[in-house]
Write a protein that holds these residues in place. Structure first.
Motif, short mmCIF file in Angstrom:
data_model
loop_
_atom_site.label_atom_id
_atom_site.label_comp_id
_atom_site.label_asym_id
_atom_site.label_seq_id
_atom_site.Cartn_x
_atom_site.Cartn_y
_atom_site.Cartn_z
N GLN A 26 34.99 27.62 35.84
CA GLN A 26 34.81 26.32 36.47
C GLN A 26 33.87 25.52 35.59
O GLN A 26 32.70 25.84 35.46
CB GLN A 26 34.23 26.47 37.87
N ILE A 27 34.38 24.44 35.01
CA ILE A 27 33.59 23.68 34.05
C ILE A 27 32.67 22.68 34.75
O ILE A 27 31.49 22.60 34.45
CB ILE A 27 34.51 22.95 33.05
N ILE A 28 33.19 21.92 35.67
CA ILE A 28 32.42 20.85 36.31
C ILE A 28 31.64 21.42 37.50
O ILE A 28 32.23 21.98 38.42
CB ILE A 28 33.35 19.71 36.77
N PRO A 29 30.31 21.29 37.48
CA PRO A 29 29.51 21.83 38.59
C PRO A 29 29.71 20.99 39.86
O PRO A 29 30.05 19.81 39.80
CB PRO A 29 28.07 21.73 38.08
N ASP A 30 29.50 21.63 41.01
CA ASP A 30 29.61 20.94 42.29
C ASP A 30 28.38 20.08 42.51
O ASP A 30 27.25 20.57 42.52
CB ASP A 30 29.74 21.95 43.43
N CYS A 31 28.60 18.78 42.68
CA CYS A 31 27.52 17.86 42.98
C CYS A 31 28.11 16.60 43.61
O CYS A 31 29.30 16.33 43.48
CB CYS A 31 26.69 17.52 41.75
N LYS A 47 22.42 19.44 36.54
CA LYS A 47 23.88 19.59 36.58
C LYS A 47 24.50 19.28 35.21
O LYS A 47 25.52 19.87 34.84
CB LYS A 47 24.50 18.66 37.63
N LEU A 48 23.88 18.39 34.45
CA LEU A 48 24.36 18.10 33.10
C LEU A 48 24.19 19.33 32.20
O LEU A 48 25.08 19.66 31.41
CB LEU A 48 23.61 16.91 32.50
N ILE A 49 23.08 20.01 32.35
CA ILE A 49 22.84 21.24 31.57
C ILE A 49 23.84 22.31 31.97
O ILE A 49 24.40 23.01 31.12
CB ILE A 49 21.39 21.71 31.73
N LEU A 51 26.81 21.75 33.20
CA LEU A 51 28.09 21.30 32.66
C LEU A 51 28.23 21.71 31.19
O LEU A 51 29.28 22.22 30.78
CB LEU A 51 28.23 19.78 32.80
N ALA A 52 27.19 21.49 30.40
CA ALA A 52 27.23 21.87 28.98
C ALA A 52 27.40 23.37 28.82
O ALA A 52 28.19 23.84 27.99
CB ALA A 52 25.96 21.40 28.28
N LYS A 53 26.69 24.15 29.64
CA LYS A 53 26.79 25.60 29.57
C LYS A 53 28.20 26.06 29.94
O LYS A 53 28.79 26.91 29.26
CB LYS A 53 25.77 26.25 30.50
N ASN A 54 28.77 25.49 30.99
CA ASN A 54 30.12 25.87 31.41
C ASN A 54 31.17 25.48 30.37
O ASN A 54 32.13 26.22 30.14
CB ASN A 54 30.46 25.22 32.75
N PHE A 55 30.98 24.31 29.74
CA PHE A 55 31.92 23.87 28.72
C PHE A 55 31.89 24.80 27.50
O PHE A 55 32.94 25.18 26.98
CB PHE A 55 31.62 22.43 28.30
N ILE A 56 30.72 25.19 27.08
CA ILE A 56 30.61 26.10 25.93
C ILE A 56 31.15 27.49 26.30
O ILE A 56 31.82 28.14 25.49
CB ILE A 56 29.16 26.15 25.41
#
Length: 121
Positions: A26-31, A47-49, A51-56
């Motif tokens: 799941q790339i986009i965090p729930d917010c 949540k931006l951090i 998001l970056a972690k999930n994308f990588i």
């Protein structure tokens, strides 16, 4: 077959083989973007951090299998070179580029993971 067609075929096969693993991330965090940033559940810097972690993490799920395929491809080119220095050099370039790419991807994951642990305690 030119280089772009080869890359497209390799990417297509890799995505088909590893599509179950890639879909599990799941790339986009729930917010909730309508909430103010200071409120619980709002979209903020944390949540931006994430998001970056999930994308990588998503990119690593694709990078590692592709790297294995490219290393095998480079080895195949070297083994079938038949004494051609140009083909041996091409195979070594593919393998070297792949290893450097994986090192960059793992370094990005390490940096983002460290930032996540530091800021999101």
């Amino acid at each position: 077959m030119n280089m772009f067609k080869k890359i497209a075929v390799i990417l297509g096969v890799a995505l088909l083989l590893f599509s179950g693993t890639v879909q599990a991330v799941q790339i986009i965090p729930d917010c909730d973007p309508s909430l103010p940033p200071s409120q619980e559940g709002a979209c903020g810097a944390d949540k931006l951090i994430i998001l970056a972690k999930n994308f990588i993490k998503f990119l690593l799920y694709i990078t590692i299998p592709l790297a294995a395929i490219m290393i095998v491809w480079g080895g195949f080119i070297i083994m079938t070179a038949g004494g051609s220095e140009e083909k041996v050099k091409k195979g070594k370039t593919i393998i070297t580029g792949t290893v450097i790419g994986v090192a960059i991807a793992l370094g990005a994951w390490l940096i983002i993971s460290t930032i996540t642990k530091f800021f999101l305690k």
